[in-house]
Motif scaffolding. Sequence first.
Motif, short mmCIF file in Angstrom:
data_model
loop_
_atom_site.label_atom_id
_atom_site.label_comp_id
_atom_site.label_asym_id
_atom_site.label_seq_id
_atom_site.Cartn_x
_atom_site.Cartn_y
_atom_site.Cartn_z
N PHE A 1 -12.40 -33.00 2.21
CA PHE A 1 -11.14 -33.13 3.05
C PHE A 1 -11.28 -34.68 3.80
O PHE A 1 -12.16 -34.90 4.37
CB PHE A 1 -10.82 -32.09 4.02
CG PHE A 1 -10.60 -30.69 3.67
CD1 PHE A 1 -9.48 -30.17 3.02
CD2 PHE A 1 -11.60 -29.88 3.33
CE1 PHE A 1 -9.21 -29.19 2.56
CE2 PHE A 1 -11.53 -28.51 2.78
CZ PHE A 1 -10.23 -28.20 2.32
N SER A 2 -9.86 -35.35 3.83
CA SER A 2 -10.04 -36.55 4.69
C SER A 2 -10.20 -36.44 6.08
O SER A 2 -10.64 -37.12 6.83
CB SER A 2 -8.75 -37.08 4.16
OG SER A 2 -7.45 -36.44 4.82
N ASP B 1 -5.07 -32.66 15.07
CA ASP B 1 -4.46 -32.58 16.23
C ASP B 1 -3.04 -32.86 16.49
O ASP B 1 -2.72 -34.20 16.13
CB ASP B 1 -5.49 -33.54 17.30
CG ASP B 1 -5.06 -33.36 18.72
OD1 ASP B 1 -4.14 -32.60 19.23
OD2 ASP B 1 -5.50 -34.01 19.49
N PHE B 2 -2.20 -31.92 16.83
CA PHE B 2 -0.70 -32.19 16.76
C PHE B 2 -0.51 -32.78 18.13
O PHE B 2 0.78 -33.36 18.28
CB PHE B 2 -0.06 -31.03 16.63
CG PHE B 2 -0.14 -30.60 15.07
CD1 PHE B 2 1.15 -30.96 14.28
CD2 PHE B 2 -0.90 -29.86 14.53
CE1 PHE B 2 1.22 -30.77 12.88
CE2 PHE B 2 -0.76 -29.54 13.17
CZ PHE B 2 0.09 -29.92 12.37
N ARG C 1 1.62 -32.98 9.61
CA ARG C 1 0.21 -33.99 9.47
C ARG C 1 -0.26 -33.93 8.18
O ARG C 1 -0.19 -32.69 7.54
CB ARG C 1 -0.90 -33.69 10.46
CG ARG C 1 -0.76 -34.03 11.90
CD ARG C 1 -0.47 -35.20 12.37
NE ARG C 1 -0.17 -35.61 13.59
CZ ARG C 1 0.89 -35.23 14.51
NH1 ARG C 1 2.05 -35.10 13.77
NH2 ARG C 1 0.98 -35.37 15.54
N GLU C 2 -0.54 -34.82 7.43
CA GLU C 2 -1.07 -34.80 6.06
C GLU C 2 -2.67 -34.85 5.95
O GLU C 2 -3.27 -35.66 6.60
CB GLU C 2 -0.56 -35.96 5.28
CG GLU C 2 -0.62 -36.10 3.78
CD GLU C 2 -0.08 -37.19 3.10
OE1 GLU C 2 0.91 -36.88 2.79
OE2 GLU C 2 -0.64 -38.29 3.02
N LEU D 1 -2.30 -31.59 1.47
CA LEU D 1 -1.78 -30.60 2.34
C LEU D 1 -0.91 -31.11 3.41
O LEU D 1 -1.09 -31.97 4.12
CB LEU D 1 -3.05 -29.69 2.98
CG LEU D 1 -3.97 -29.21 1.65
CD1 LEU D 1 -5.19 -28.93 2.41
CD2 LEU D 1 -3.59 -28.57 0.54
N LEU D 2 0.04 -30.20 3.86
CA LEU D 2 1.06 -30.52 4.88
C LEU D 2 1.10 -29.16 6.04
O LEU D 2 1.76 -28.34 6.05
CB LEU D 2 2.57 -30.59 4.45
CG LEU D 2 2.68 -31.75 3.52
CD1 LEU D 2 4.09 -31.82 3.09
CD2 LEU D 2 2.39 -33.22 4.10
#
Length: 416
Positions: free
Chosen positions: A311-312, A317-318, A329-330, A384-385
């Motif tokens: 995973f990147s 954190d929103f 977030r992507e 992923l979103l």
Amino acid sequence: IGANFEIYAEGKHQAKWSVMPSTGHLHAGETKTISVTVTVLDPSTVSASLLVHVEHSRVINIGLFASASGCGILTEPNIFPEIDLGYLFSRRLYQFTVKLHNPGTRHHMINFTPERLSVRSASVTTLSLFRFVPYKFDLEGGQSTEIILEGQSNREFEVSESFVCWAIINKRGMKQNLGSIQIKANFIMPMIELSERFLEFEINIGPNSSQGQTDTRTLALKNISNLPVTVILELARPFFILESETSRATENILSLNPYTETEVAVGFCPPLQCNLQSTTYHSALQISYKEHPQKDKINLKGKLNFPNVQFSHTSVDFGCIPLDFQDHREILMVNPTPLPVTYSFTWDLDSVAVTYFEKEKLEEITNVELPEHLKLDPLYENRLLPMMKYKELITRPLPLVFIEPVPVNPAMFDKG
């Protein structure tokens, strides 16, 4: 008619003469050759009479005369006037034994002196490459001794070096030149031709396979030099040399004659991975030589692949989100392995932290539908979103990724 004969030497120095054959029979009209040999151990003049007795006939008298000069020292092997040592490895000390014998009666004080060095390279300046040990010694009459001819070169070239052998006889007078010696040699280095300079191994553990597999590569070695060479191969686990179907080793010794070739099987068998994480091993096959300090190596790389994803980001954190507002977030998910990965998402309820909530809102969070089974092809990526839209609610949900497990025998984990 035929005649029987007998031949022998007579006189003061008769012991120094010999005749072959000394007796015999001549048939009518026959011709036979007689060999006369004289042995003189010191410079001198010797004479004798060769008497030929013919049965029932007269005695024939033949005068013999010989004058001896020069050196009476004998060497084994013969070092006068040239010693051709052929091909030699550089950076190695060579020692050759030379036996000297003084068959005469006179004392000799012998001295070997270097005279001239010739190298087939205009850019090379070097000192003497050979020497006699000892280079100066006494040799009594009838005595024998052994000396050592040493030679060594730190560079590769063809060389010719001259020595002069001097002697003072009976410990008086001027030194005499017993002869010149030319020593020839061609210094070379081991030249092994390798079929590969890099070996790469790969083992893939998928749903239908288990750990403990082996990957093998074949390496060819050819001696392209003019001397036999002993090759020493060394490596470290999890790589090994396959000596036979049942024998594995981390060291192997090979003997290669000039311009001969052999093959070596190099294998890769990684240890069991309990965490099922893909791992890459780096090492080298070290190559050394018994006859020379030169060292070579072949780089080794072994890959053990499991169905893994990367995973990147490991967290999202929103920040602060206004009420009744949607944000996203992507995250980039990559399959770095050559294996297809089947995965699914679920929520880790223990990671959900709610500041203000109502019962129906919590159910709304945990009942968010996620894809049950998705597939990520080898070396591909998905985006992923993660979404957040919850009125009057601040949450930090953490989705978990479940990858289809690889079947592993539990007994294998007991082995470590």
